[in-house]
Design a protein around this motif. Structure first.
Motif, PDB file in Angstrom:
ATOM      1  N   TYR A  31      -3.504   4.799   1.322  1.00 14.21           N
ATOM      2  CA  TYR A  31      -5.314   3.948   1.837  1.00 14.21           C
ATOM      3  C   TYR A  31      -5.192   3.088   0.525  1.00 14.21           C
ATOM      4  N   TYR A  32      -5.773   1.369   0.789  1.00 13.87           N
ATOM      5  CA  TYR A  32      -6.462   0.818  -0.599  1.00 13.87           C
ATOM      6  C   TYR A  32      -7.071   0.826  -0.198  1.00 13.87           C
ATOM      7  N   ASP A  33      -8.655   1.350  -1.712  1.00 12.85           N
ATOM      8  CA  ASP A  33      -9.661   1.120  -1.580  1.00 12.85           C
ATOM      9  C   ASP A  33      -9.755   0.402  -3.066  1.00 12.85           C
ATOM     10  N   GLY A  34     -10.816  -0.894  -2.420  1.00 15.42           N
ATOM     11  CA  GLY A  34     -10.885  -2.002  -3.401  1.00 15.42           C
ATOM     12  C   GLY A  34     -12.241  -3.276  -2.622  1.00 15.42           C
ATOM     13  N   GLU A  35     -11.424  -4.208  -3.375  1.00 18.43           N
ATOM     14  CA  GLU A  35     -12.493  -5.658  -3.225  1.00 18.43           C
ATOM     15  C   GLU A  35     -11.607  -6.476  -1.779  1.00 18.43           C
ATOM     16  N   PHE A  36     -12.191  -7.071  -0.763  1.00 22.88           N
ATOM     17  CA  PHE A  36     -11.752  -7.606   0.105  1.00 22.88           C
ATOM     18  C   PHE A  36     -12.310  -9.132   0.181  1.00 22.88           C
ATOM     19  N   ARG A  37     -11.513  -9.976   1.319  1.00 23.79           N
ATOM     20  CA  ARG A  37     -12.373 -11.454   1.463  1.00 23.79           C
ATOM     21  C   ARG A  37     -11.448 -12.060   2.568  1.00 23.79           C
ATOM     22  N   LEU A  38     -12.874 -12.506   2.758  1.00 29.23           N
ATOM     23  CA  LEU A  38     -12.646 -12.979   4.734  1.00 29.23           C
ATOM     24  C   LEU A  38     -11.807 -12.738   5.367  1.00 29.23           C
ATOM     25  N   GLY A  39     -11.498 -11.127   5.737  1.00 28.30           N
ATOM     26  CA  GLY A  39     -11.085  -9.853   6.406  1.00 28.30           C
ATOM     27  C   GLY A  39      -9.333  -9.932   5.659  1.00 28.30           C
ATOM     28  N   VAL A  40      -8.866  -9.993   5.084  1.00 25.92           N
ATOM     29  CA  VAL A  40      -7.823  -9.553   3.958  1.00 25.92           C
ATOM     30  C   VAL A  40      -8.375  -8.843   2.561  1.00 25.92           C
ATOM     31  N   ILE A  41      -6.844  -8.349   2.146  1.00 16.65           N
ATOM     32  CA  ILE A  41      -6.918  -7.406   0.893  1.00 16.65           C
ATOM     33  C   ILE A  41      -6.778  -8.202  -0.267  1.00 16.65           C
ATOM     34  N   LYS A  42      -8.141  -8.553  -1.168  1.00 14.32           N
ATOM     35  CA  LYS A  42      -7.761  -9.560  -2.745  1.00 14.32           C
ATOM     36  C   LYS A  42      -8.467  -8.833  -2.750  1.00 14.32           C
ATOM     37  N   GLY A  43      -8.401  -8.918  -4.274  1.00 16.02           N
ATOM     38  CA  GLY A  43      -9.167  -8.411  -5.370  1.00 16.02           C
ATOM     39  C   GLY A  43      -8.932  -7.549  -5.840  1.00 16.02           C
ATOM     40  N   ARG A  44      -9.440  -6.330  -6.709  1.00 21.63           N
ATOM     41  CA  ARG A  44      -9.155  -4.876  -7.666  1.00 21.63           C
ATOM     42  C   ARG A  44      -9.124  -4.214  -6.663  1.00 21.63           C
ATOM     43  N   GLY A  45      -9.025  -3.355  -7.297  1.00 20.92           N
ATOM     44  CA  GLY A  45      -8.295  -2.050  -6.300  1.00 20.92           C
ATOM     45  C   GLY A  45      -7.275  -0.790  -6.596  1.00 20.92           C
ATOM     46  N   VAL A  46      -6.957   0.010  -5.471  1.00 23.08           N
ATOM     47  CA  VAL A  46      -6.362   1.150  -5.967  1.00 23.08           C
ATOM     48  C   VAL A  46      -5.684   1.266  -4.550  1.00 23.08           C
ATOM     49  N   TYR A  47      -4.352   1.524  -4.998  1.00 23.28           N
ATOM     50  CA  TYR A  47      -2.489   1.796  -4.016  1.00 23.28           C
ATOM     51  C   TYR A  47      -2.882   3.475  -4.246  1.00 23.28           C
ATOM     52  N   SER A  48      -2.966   3.856  -2.618  1.00 26.02           N
ATOM     53  CA  SER A  48      -2.217   5.472  -2.936  1.00 26.02           C
ATOM     54  C   SER A  48      -1.496   5.844  -1.287  1.00 26.02           C
ATOM     55  N   SER A  49      -0.007   5.675  -2.218  1.00 22.02           N
ATOM     56  CA  SER A  49       0.913   6.037  -1.043  1.00 22.02           C
ATOM     57  C   SER A  49       0.941   6.742   0.066  1.00 22.02           C
ATOM     58  N   GLY A  50      -0.194   7.854  -0.533  1.00 27.36           N
ATOM     59  CA  GLY A  50      -0.663   9.673   0.512  1.00 27.36           C
ATOM     60  C   GLY A  50       0.518  10.158  -0.257  1.00 27.36           C
ATOM     61  N   ASN A  51       1.433  10.551  -1.168  1.00 20.88           N
ATOM     62  CA  ASN A  51       2.333  11.461  -1.191  1.00 20.88           C
ATOM     63  C   ASN A  51       1.660  11.574  -2.996  1.00 20.88           C
TER      64      ASN A  51
END
Length: 289
Positions: free
Chosen positions: A228-248
Motif C-alpha cells: 500500500y501507499y499512504d500519502g498525497e494524490f494529485r489529479l488522480g495519480v500518486i504525487k507528493g510525500r507519503g509512505v510505501y509498504s511492500s506488505g512484507n
C-alpha cells in the motif's frame, strides 16, 4: 388505491435521510429501505388502459419495452385525460383546466422520453421517474419541480444511488459500474467529491479524498498484493510525500510520483520514489484498468 400514498411514504423517507447522521452503515440501511420501496412499487400491476397503450405506440419500440417492464408508478384510473403540451409532449393523467394536477404520464414522441410523476400546478411534486430515449432511467423524489431527495440513476454503464439536492447529486451516495468498480462516499454537483472509497475491478482499493471524480488530497491505495501507499494524490495519480509498504515489512518514506499514462488500459502502474539523498527507485504494479 390512494395515488398519493407512495408520495407521502417517499417524503417521510427523504426527511429521515436528511435528519439522520450519514455514516456509512446508516446510509447503506437507508438505501436498502429506499430500494425495497421502489422494487415493491414496480411489482404492482396497474390497471391497463388502451389510451396509454395508444400513446406509447408513438415511442420507439425498445424504449416502450423498457417502460412495459417497469410499469407506471401510479395506478391509472378512468378519470385520466389527455392534455397536449406546448413543447410537443402529451400528458395523460389528472388535470384541471389544462394544468397538470395529480398523477400522470407525460410522453415526448419526438424525443422518445417517458415521464411518470405527480404534479402540483404543473410542477413535479413527489416520486417521479423518467425513462430516456438513450435507455437511461432516473427515479427520484421531486419538490417544486426539482429533484430533491433519494434517487436512483441507471445507465448502460452504471447505477448511482444517493441524495439529490436541486437536481444535483450531492452528499452521500453509491456508484456501481458494470465493469465491477464500486464507489461509496460523498458527491458534490454530480461528481465524486469529498471522502470516499473506490473498489477497483482488479481488487485494488483507494480510500481518501476525491475531487472532481479523481483521487486528490490525502489517501491510501491498497494493491491486490497487500502492499500500500499512504500519502498525497494529485489529479488522480500518486504525487507528493507519503509512505510505501511492500506488505512484507519493507517500507519507503519520501516523495513519490506516478507516471501519467496516456493509455489508461495499460497494465503497468509505474511509480517513481525519490529519497532525500537523491536516490531513486521505480515501483511497478500490474493493474487491470
Amino acid at each position: 388505491m390512494d395515488n398519493y400514498s407512495g408520495v407521502n411514504e417517499q417524503q417521510k423517507l427523504s426527511q429521515k435521510i436528511v435528519e439522520l447522521s450519514l455514516n456509512s452503515s446508516t446510509i447503506s440501511k437507508i438505501f436498502q429501505l429506499a430500494d425495497v420501496d421502489i422494487q415493491n412499487r414496480h411489482r404492482r400491476s396497474p390497471q391497463k388502459d388502451e389510451r396509454i397503450n395508444e400513446l406509447l405506440r408513438k415511442i420507439p419500440s425498445e424504449i416502450r419495452q423498457i417502460y412495459d417492464c417497469l410499469g407506471p408508478i401510479y395506478e391509472i384510473n378512468p378519470k385520466y385525460q389527455i392534455i397536449y403540451q406546448n413543447d410537443g409532449s402529451i400528458y395523460f393523467g389528472q388535470g384541471v383546466e389544462g394544468r397538470k394536477i395529480g398523477t400522470g404520464i407525460q410522453i415526448w414522441p419526438e424525443q422518445g422520453n417517458i415521464l411518470d410523476g405527480n404534479w402540483e400546478n404543473d410542477e413535479l411534486e413527489g416520486q417521479c421517474r423518467m425513462v430516456y430515449s438513450n435507455k437511461d432511467i432516473f427515479e427520484c423524489l421531486f419538490k417544486q419541480g426539482r429533484a430533491n431527495g433519494f434517487g436512483v440513476f441507471q445507465s448502460q454503464k452504471k447505477t448511482v444511488k444517493g441524495i439529490w439536492i436541486d437536481n444535483n447529486l450531492s452528499g452521500e451516495g453509491q456508484e456501481f459500474r458494470k465493469d465491477g468498480q464500486r464507489y461509496y462516499g460523498q458527491f458534490q454537483d454530480g461528481q465524486k467529491n469529498g471522502q470516499g472509497i473506490i473498489y477497483f475491478k482488479d481488487g485494488c482499493k483507494y480510500e481518501g479524498e476525491l475531487r472532481k471524480n479523481r483521487e486528490d488530497g490525502m489517501g491510501t491505495m491498497i494493491w491486490s498484493d497487500c502492499s500500500y501507499y499512504d500519502g498525497e494524490f494529485r489529479l488522480g495519480v500518486i504525487k507528493g510525500r507519503g509512505v510505501y509498504s511492500s506488505g512484507n515489512g519493507y517500507s519507503l518514506m519520501g516523495y513519490f510520483q506516478e507516471e501519467v499514462q496516456k493509455d489508461r488500459k495499460q497494465k503497468i502502474q509505474r511509480i517513481i520514489y525519490k529519497h532525500e539523498n537523491g536516490s531513486k527507485l521505480i515501483i511497478e504494479k500490474i493493474r487491470q484498468l
